[in-house]
Design a protein around this motif. Structure first.
Motif, PDB file in Angstrom:
ATOM      1  N   ARG A  67       0.874  -1.178   0.000  1.00 27.37           N
ATOM      2  CA  ARG A  67       0.000   0.000   0.000  1.00 27.37           C
ATOM      3  C   ARG A  67       0.913   1.231   0.000  1.00 27.37           C
ATOM      4  N   PHE A  68       0.736   2.075  -1.004  1.00 29.36           N
ATOM      5  CA  PHE A  68       1.593   3.226  -1.188  1.00 29.36           C
ATOM      6  C   PHE A  68       0.720   4.477  -1.187  1.00 29.36           C
ATOM      7  N   GLY A  69       1.155   5.481  -0.423  1.00 23.52           N
ATOM      8  CA  GLY A  69       0.334   6.679  -0.301  1.00 23.52           C
ATOM      9  C   GLY A  69       1.117   7.956  -0.474  1.00 23.52           C
ATOM     10  N   VAL A  70       0.422   8.995  -0.932  1.00 25.62           N
ATOM     11  CA  VAL A  70       0.971  10.335  -1.005  1.00 25.62           C
ATOM     12  C   VAL A  70      -0.116  11.287  -0.528  1.00 25.62           C
ATOM     13  N   SER A  71       0.279  12.294   0.259  1.00 30.78           N
ATOM     14  CA  SER A  71      -0.713  13.211   0.818  1.00 30.78           C
ATOM     15  C   SER A  71      -0.180  14.638   0.786  1.00 30.78           C
ATOM     16  N   TYR A  72      -1.095  15.549   0.665  1.00 33.45           N
ATOM     17  CA  TYR A  72      -0.770  16.979   0.690  1.00 33.45           C
ATOM     18  C   TYR A  72      -1.724  17.639   1.662  1.00 33.45           C
ATOM     19  N   GLY A  73      -1.189  18.527   2.516  1.00 31.52           N
ATOM     20  CA  GLY A  73      -2.038  19.157   3.498  1.00 31.52           C
ATOM     21  C   GLY A  73      -1.702  20.611   3.725  1.00 31.52           C
ATOM     22  N   THR A  74      -2.735  21.389   4.031  1.00 33.41           N
ATOM     23  CA  THR A  74      -2.592  22.766   4.498  1.00 33.41           C
ATOM     24  C   THR A  74      -3.423  22.882   5.774  1.00 33.41           C
ATOM     25  N   ASP A  75      -3.547  24.094   6.281  1.00 30.99           N
ATOM     26  CA  ASP A  75      -4.354  24.279   7.486  1.00 30.99           C
ATOM     27  C   ASP A  75      -5.825  23.962   7.241  1.00 30.99           C
ATOM     28  N   THR A  76      -6.260  24.012   5.989  1.00 31.97           N
ATOM     29  CA  THR A  76      -7.682  23.810   5.708  1.00 31.97           C
ATOM     30  C   THR A  76      -7.973  22.631   4.784  1.00 31.97           C
ATOM     31  N   LEU A  77      -6.961  22.097   4.107  1.00 31.19           N
ATOM     32  CA  LEU A  77      -7.216  21.082   3.092  1.00 31.19           C
ATOM     33  C   LEU A  77      -6.262  19.904   3.261  1.00 31.19           C
ATOM     34  N   SER A  78      -6.795  18.707   3.092  1.00 32.93           N
ATOM     35  CA  SER A  78      -5.979  17.494   3.083  1.00 32.93           C
ATOM     36  C   SER A  78      -6.417  16.638   1.904  1.00 32.93           C
ATOM     37  N   ILE A  79      -5.454  16.220   1.069  1.00 30.24           N
ATOM     38  CA  ILE A  79      -5.728  15.352  -0.078  1.00 30.24           C
ATOM     39  C   ILE A  79      -4.770  14.176  -0.007  1.00 30.24           C
ATOM     40  N   ALA A  80      -5.282  12.964  -0.171  1.00 27.58           N
ATOM     41  CA  ALA A  80      -4.440  11.764  -0.091  1.00 27.58           C
ATOM     42  C   ALA A  80      -4.846  10.774  -1.165  1.00 27.58           C
ATOM     43  N   GLY A  81      -3.851  10.077  -1.698  1.00 23.65           N
ATOM     44  CA  GLY A  81      -4.097   9.019  -2.667  1.00 23.65           C
ATOM     45  C   GLY A  81      -3.316   7.777  -2.288  1.00 23.65           C
ATOM     46  N   TYR A  82      -3.907   6.605  -2.557  1.00 22.77           N
ATOM     47  CA  TYR A  82      -3.298   5.334  -2.159  1.00 22.77           C
ATOM     48  C   TYR A  82      -3.387   4.337  -3.304  1.00 22.77           C
ATOM     49  N   ALA A  83      -2.304   3.587  -3.483  1.00 21.85           N
ATOM     50  CA  ALA A  83      -2.286   2.480  -4.436  1.00 21.85           C
ATOM     51  C   ALA A  83      -2.163   1.181  -3.643  1.00 21.85           C
ATOM     52  N   ASN A  84      -3.087   0.255  -3.877  1.00 23.28           N
ATOM     53  CA  ASN A  84      -3.103  -1.037  -3.190  1.00 23.28           C
ATOM     54  C   ASN A  84      -2.793  -2.120  -4.220  1.00 23.28           C
ATOM     55  N   LEU A  85      -1.617  -2.715  -4.132  1.00 22.03           N
ATOM     56  CA  LEU A  85      -1.142  -3.636  -5.152  1.00 22.03           C
ATOM     57  C   LEU A  85      -0.811  -4.986  -4.524  1.00 22.03           C
ATOM     58  N   SER A  86      -0.935  -6.048  -5.322  1.00 19.79           N
ATOM     59  CA  SER A  86      -0.574  -7.377  -4.833  1.00 19.79           C
ATOM     60  C   SER A  86      -0.144  -8.260  -5.989  1.00 19.79           C
ATOM     61  N   SER A  87       0.554  -9.335  -5.653  1.00 21.29           N
ATOM     62  CA  SER A  87       1.042 -10.268  -6.666  1.00 21.29           C
ATOM     63  C   SER A  87      -0.072 -11.234  -7.077  1.00 21.29           C
ATOM     64  N   HIS A  88       0.223 -12.092  -8.051  1.00 21.27           N
ATOM     65  CA  HIS A  88      -0.771 -12.997  -8.623  1.00 21.27           C
ATOM     66  C   HIS A  88      -1.164 -14.085  -7.617  1.00 21.27           C
ATOM     67  N   LEU A  89      -2.243 -14.770  -7.934  1.00 21.99           N
ATOM     68  CA  LEU A  89      -2.739 -15.901  -7.142  1.00 21.99           C
ATOM     69  C   LEU A  89      -2.872 -17.119  -8.057  1.00 21.99           C
ATOM     70  N   THR A  90      -2.725 -18.299  -7.475  1.00 21.53           N
ATOM     71  CA  THR A  90      -2.819 -19.552  -8.216  1.00 21.53           C
ATOM     72  C   THR A  90      -4.023 -20.340  -7.740  1.00 21.53           C
ATOM     73  N   ASP A  91      -4.828 -20.783  -8.676  1.00 21.01           N
ATOM     74  CA  ASP A  91      -5.972 -21.648  -8.362  1.00 21.01           C
ATOM     75  C   ASP A  91      -5.550 -23.094  -8.639  1.00 21.01           C
ATOM     76  N   ASN A  92      -5.265 -23.836  -7.580  1.00 20.96           N
ATOM     77  CA  ASN A  92      -4.786 -25.213  -7.711  1.00 20.96           C
ATOM     78  C   ASN A  92      -5.793 -26.234  -7.213  1.00 20.96           C
ATOM     79  N   ARG A  93      -7.066 -25.886  -7.247  1.00 19.68           N
ATOM     80  CA  ARG A  93      -8.091 -26.793  -6.731  1.00 19.68           C
ATOM     81  C   ARG A  93      -8.413 -27.917  -7.708  1.00 19.68           C
ATOM     82  N   THR A  94      -8.091 -27.727  -8.969  1.00 15.68           N
ATOM     83  CA  THR A  94      -8.379 -28.742  -9.981  1.00 15.68           C
ATOM     84  C   THR A  94      -7.083 -29.129 -10.692  1.00 15.68           C
ATOM     85  N   THR A  95      -7.171 -30.129 -11.540  1.00 18.22           N
ATOM     86  CA  THR A  95      -5.974 -30.561 -12.276  1.00 18.22           C
ATOM     87  C   THR A  95      -5.503 -29.492 -13.255  1.00 18.22           C
ATOM     88  N   ALA A  96      -6.411 -28.646 -13.719  1.00 18.77           N
ATOM     89  CA  ALA A  96      -6.047 -27.549 -14.618  1.00 18.77           C
ATOM     90  C   ALA A  96      -5.699 -26.324 -13.771  1.00 18.77           C
TER      91      ALA A  96
END
Length: 852
Positions: free
Chosen positions: A754-783
């Motif tokens: 989770r990566f974030g950047v924020s900007y703030g003043t006495d009256t304003l706050s702005i923030a953005g976040y990136a939520n990233l993850s690696s791949h997943l494997t479905d191994n419940r079947t033979t395929a």
């Protein structure tokens, strides 16, 4: 404007020297200003006050980090306003010739903190003020507000080292045995070890379990009452006892709030459903010797139906991908000093919630055609009165106690062709009570500081009353309780300190803890823990821990009972002719014992003097988890012929042994063959009941980076990066293959950030976040196939409109990423991994807050 560390130290030294002689008040000192600030980061409020008064502010970012300033409304001098903000904190202030100098109070070597001197308890140790050797992550109220998060479930699910599986409102059907949702609760699940392997505390006190998984519903705590959330991602059973295998989450409540604040928020998913309404009120008052805080929070959301999401077309049209929930929660906190030696506190929490779930068995049709629905009502109550007494020297004795109850009642109906064909109820009533007497203080003064200790003794009771019925007939029932007696001790040994000016480094300390517990029904445990902290020079600290932790089997695992099924032996062994039978036992097994873990961590914390707003922590963790309760056989087909399962099979069982197994089963013998039961025809007894068999290993790396830059005119620019890489494996029995957990479907991904950047003043706050993850494997079947992990982006903004008004807006999942489809075998199964993906999609909310 930010000052260099050298300028800051020079200013502090100059201020200390000038303070030796009083200075006359100036007109600037007596000028009264009108202030109108909502609760926010202390640093932001301080900068605004000093800028308005034309004063220079000198304060270390490290000293004020993580502290939230209370609301400030009214007419005050700058001195009065700042003293009001710092009241009850561990910070001191000095006013000198146009300068405001703020620093953390430094205790004399023989002086120890106590409950009467402010809230300085650190999660992960019972010795107040002691630094702990495990990494600690803190999420402040300002962080929560900046991200626009609605409750603590949402807060903890955003942490990369916490897994959303286990118990959370969005868990779907057929998502693995370890993942369930019976009442809309949200539980912390650090590293994916399980929601019952993370201990959740409210101001250091235990709460009652919820549902059947021995986990705590953290969403029951109103987020508006929270000062901060402290997370220790390290085994801590030697400090806190059972459940603290993966770590401890301690929710700390506001202590210095003085005023009233009301908030309303509405939001909805842009794809339809999940229309949310939230309203809360916080009221607090603080006096010289104590204070009170009261909070009420209401939150409701509409369900998300399968028909509202294209990727759920294979489900029943009105099946709920996300349940409809209505939740009321309230909290009262009271703290009071009685003279100079006694302090009293009381925390009381109450939650009432409703959840509606619909499941269908025919694709594209409503559940009335063929399906089921369930309505759950949950109530949660806890009360924790505590007393602290200074008994001499710097020793403090504390009597802590708590009582908690969590009750869920579920009414369900099954439909066919528009009519109800059966109805049932389930009740889960969890209770807990505890009392503990402990003391902490210094033993002897050493060159680097006092040798400090904590000792204690206590008793804890937990119980579960479970009843399941169908058509008025009781099918499941248990009423069990467990008594837990314990003693503990902890030592903190400083070996180097900065004022020793040693060539070996700036600071070095050792810590040790030990706990002994005796638990009815599962036996006793003895647990050690060791810690080391070393600072070779300012700005760099190394830490290391080693210890043992444990978790008790849940009542559901241990006492729910088992089934005895008579089946054709040909399925279980190739050498048996048609007509022979086998008796198969499944369910709760006998003689369960505690699950045990050996854990260790090493970490480095970096706070460079050249960049006072920068801090970074990197840590390696390893949990070796043994005796986990699991079903021992991967598959029962051919189990008799496989020598690995020889311990589970009794060949040619006697009639007496078979009868004993049948008599102990919950509903007696269940015959799945087309012939009558004949003991002489049973060639094998197969005991596949759950037991302490699994071995799991979890290891990986955590990274946390923070940087806050102070810009001209009170502006700030902040950056954050949190990431976790994890590898985890499981082996059920010796000789069976070791299989991957992390990186596979219904388990945590190998990497999440989770990566974030924020900007703030006495009256304003702005923030953005990136939520990233690696791949997943479905191994419940033979395929076997792989699919990309979730990657979402969030935006949040708050604007202070004056007169105590604050406006907020949040967009979660800005680009509306949708879940990846998985293979399902029926309309009943949720067609995506709900432990890693959410069906909500893009969600937009707006809020307004008014403070007095």
């Amino acid at each position: 404007m930010a000052k260099s560390r050298g300028q800051l130290m020079a200013a502090l030294m100059t201020g200390a020297a000038l303070a030796l002689a009083p200075t006359p008040s100036s007109a600037q000192d007596r000028e009264v200003f009108q202030f109108d600030f909502a609760a926010q980061d202390l640093s932001a409020t301080l900068r605004s006050i000093t800028a308005k008064a034309g004063l220079e502010l000198y304060a270390s970012a490290e000293d004020v980090a993580g502290i939230t300033a209370p609301d400030l409304h009214g007419s005050f001098t700058a001195e009065e306003a700042i003293e009001r903000l710092l009241r009850g904190t561990s910070l001191s202030v000095r006013f000198d010739k146009g300068a405001v100098i703020i620093r953390r109070q430094v205790m004399a070597r023989s002086e120890a903190p106590s409950a009467l001197q402010g809230d300085v308890v650190v999660t992960g140790t019972r010795i107040q003020g002691a630094e702990i050797a495990a990494p600690v992550m803190t999420v402040t109220a300002a962080d929560i507000r900046k991200a626009g998060q609605a409750d603590l479930g949402e807060v903890t699910r955003s942490l990369p080292f916490n897994f959303a599986g286990g118990q959370s409102p969005g868990i779907g059907t057929s998502q693995g045995a370890a993942n369930s949702n019976v009442n809309g609760a949200s539980s912390v699940n650090l590293f994916g070890l399980g929601p019952n392997a993370t201990l959740t505390l409210l101001d250091g006190n235990r709460l009652s379990y919820t549902g059947i998984n021995a986990a705590v519903d953290i969403s029951a705590i109103p987020v508006a009452a929270v000062e901060r959330v402290e997370v220790v991602a390290d085994g801590a059973s030697a400090i806190y006892g059972a459940d603290a295998v993966a770590g401890v989450v301690n929710v700390r409540l506001r202590r210095d709030y003085d005023g009233v604040s009301v908030m309303s928020r509405i939001g909805a998913a842009t794809d339809g459903g999940d229309f949310q309404q939230q309203y809360n009120v916080v009221a607090g008052h603080k006096w010289a010797s104590g204070g009170i805080l009261a909070t009420y929070d209401y939150l409701s959301n509409d369900p998300i139906y399968a028909a509202q999401r294209r990727y759920a077309a294979k489900m029943a049209s009105d099946a709920t991908l996300y349940p409809g929930i209505i939740r009321h929660s309230g909290l009262i906190r009271l703290f009071q000093d009685v003279g100079d030696r006694v302090s009293f506190s009381l925390d009381a929490l109450y939650k009432d919630s409703r959840q509606d779930i619909i499941q269908g068995f025919v694709a594209g049709q409503p559940h009335f055609a063929f399906g089921a629905d369930a309505h759950a009502i949950s109530t949660n109550f806890s009360i924790a009165p505590n007393v602290s007494v200074k008994v001499g020297g710097d020793w403090v004795v504390r009597l802590t106690s708590s009582y908690a109850q969590d009750k869920t009642d579920i009414a369900s109906s099954v439909y066919s062709a528009g009519s109800i064909i059966s109805s049932g109820t389930r009740r889960y009533n969890n209770k807990s009570a505890s009392i503990e007497l402990g003391g902490e203080g210094s033993i002897i003064d050493l060159p680097a500081g006092p040798l400090r200790a904590a000792v204690g003794i206590g008793h804890r009771y937990i119980g579960l009353d479970l009843v399941g019925t169908n058509a008025g007939v009781v099918l499941q029932q248990l009423d069990r309780h467990r008594n837990n007696d314990f003693v503990y001790g902890e030592l903190y040994l400083p070996m180097l300190s900065a004022d020793m000016h040693s060539s070996f480094g700036r600071a070095l300390s050792l810590s040790a803890a030990f706990r002994y517990e005796r638990n009815t029904g599962v036996g006793s445990v003895a647990l050690p823990k060791l810690g080391l902290i070393y600072t070779p020079f300012d700005g760099l600290t190394f830490k290391g821990t080693w210890g043992r932790s444990f978790r008790l089997p849940t009542f559901y695992q241990q006492y729910l009972g088992y089934a005895a099924v008579l089946d054709d032996a040909t399925y279980y062994g190739a050498r048996y002719p048609a007509g022979t039978t086998a008796l198969v036992l499944s369910g709760a097994g006998p003689n369960m014992k505690p699950e045990r873990s050996k854990n260790w961590t090493i970490s480095a914390e970096i706070k460079p003097a050249a960049l006072p707003g920068l801090s970074a922590t990197v840590s390696y963790f390893n949990f070796d988890y043994n005796d986990r309760v699991a079903t021992p056989a991967i598959s029962s087909r051919g189990i008799i012929d496989n020598p690995i399962y020889a311990s589970l099979v009794t060949l040619s069982p006697s009639a007496a042994l078979l009868q004993a197994a049948i008599s102990g089963a919950t509903v007696g013998l269940q015959n799945a063959t087309d012939q009558p039961y004949d003991p002489a025809n049973v060639v094998a007894l197969i005991d596949d009941r759950d037991r302490n068999v699994a071995h799991q290993n979890y290891h990986g790396v955590n990274l946390a980076i923070r940087y806050l830059a102070h810009l001209p005119q009170g502006q700030t620019l902040g950056f954050s990066a949190d990431g976790t890489w994890i590898a985890s494996t499981q082996q059920l029995l010796p000789g069976l293959p070791t299989v991957d957990l992390a990186g596979t479907i219904f388990n945590p991904p190998h990497w999440r950030g989770r990566f974030g950047v924020s900007y703030g003043t006495d009256t304003l706050s702005i923030a953005g976040y990136a939520n990233l993850s690696s791949h997943l494997t479905d191994n419940r079947t033979t395929a076997v196939y792989r699919f990309a992990g979730p990657s979402t982006f969030d935006l949040a903004a708050q604007f202070k409109a004056g007169h105590g008004f604050e406006l907020g807006a949040t967009i979660n999942n800005l680009f509306n990423q949708r879940p990846k489809a998985i293979v399902t075998g029926s309309a009943y199964q949720t067609p995506f991994d709900t432990t890693n993906y959410s069906p909500i999609g893009r969600f937009i909310s707006v809020s307004v807050r008014k403070s007095w």
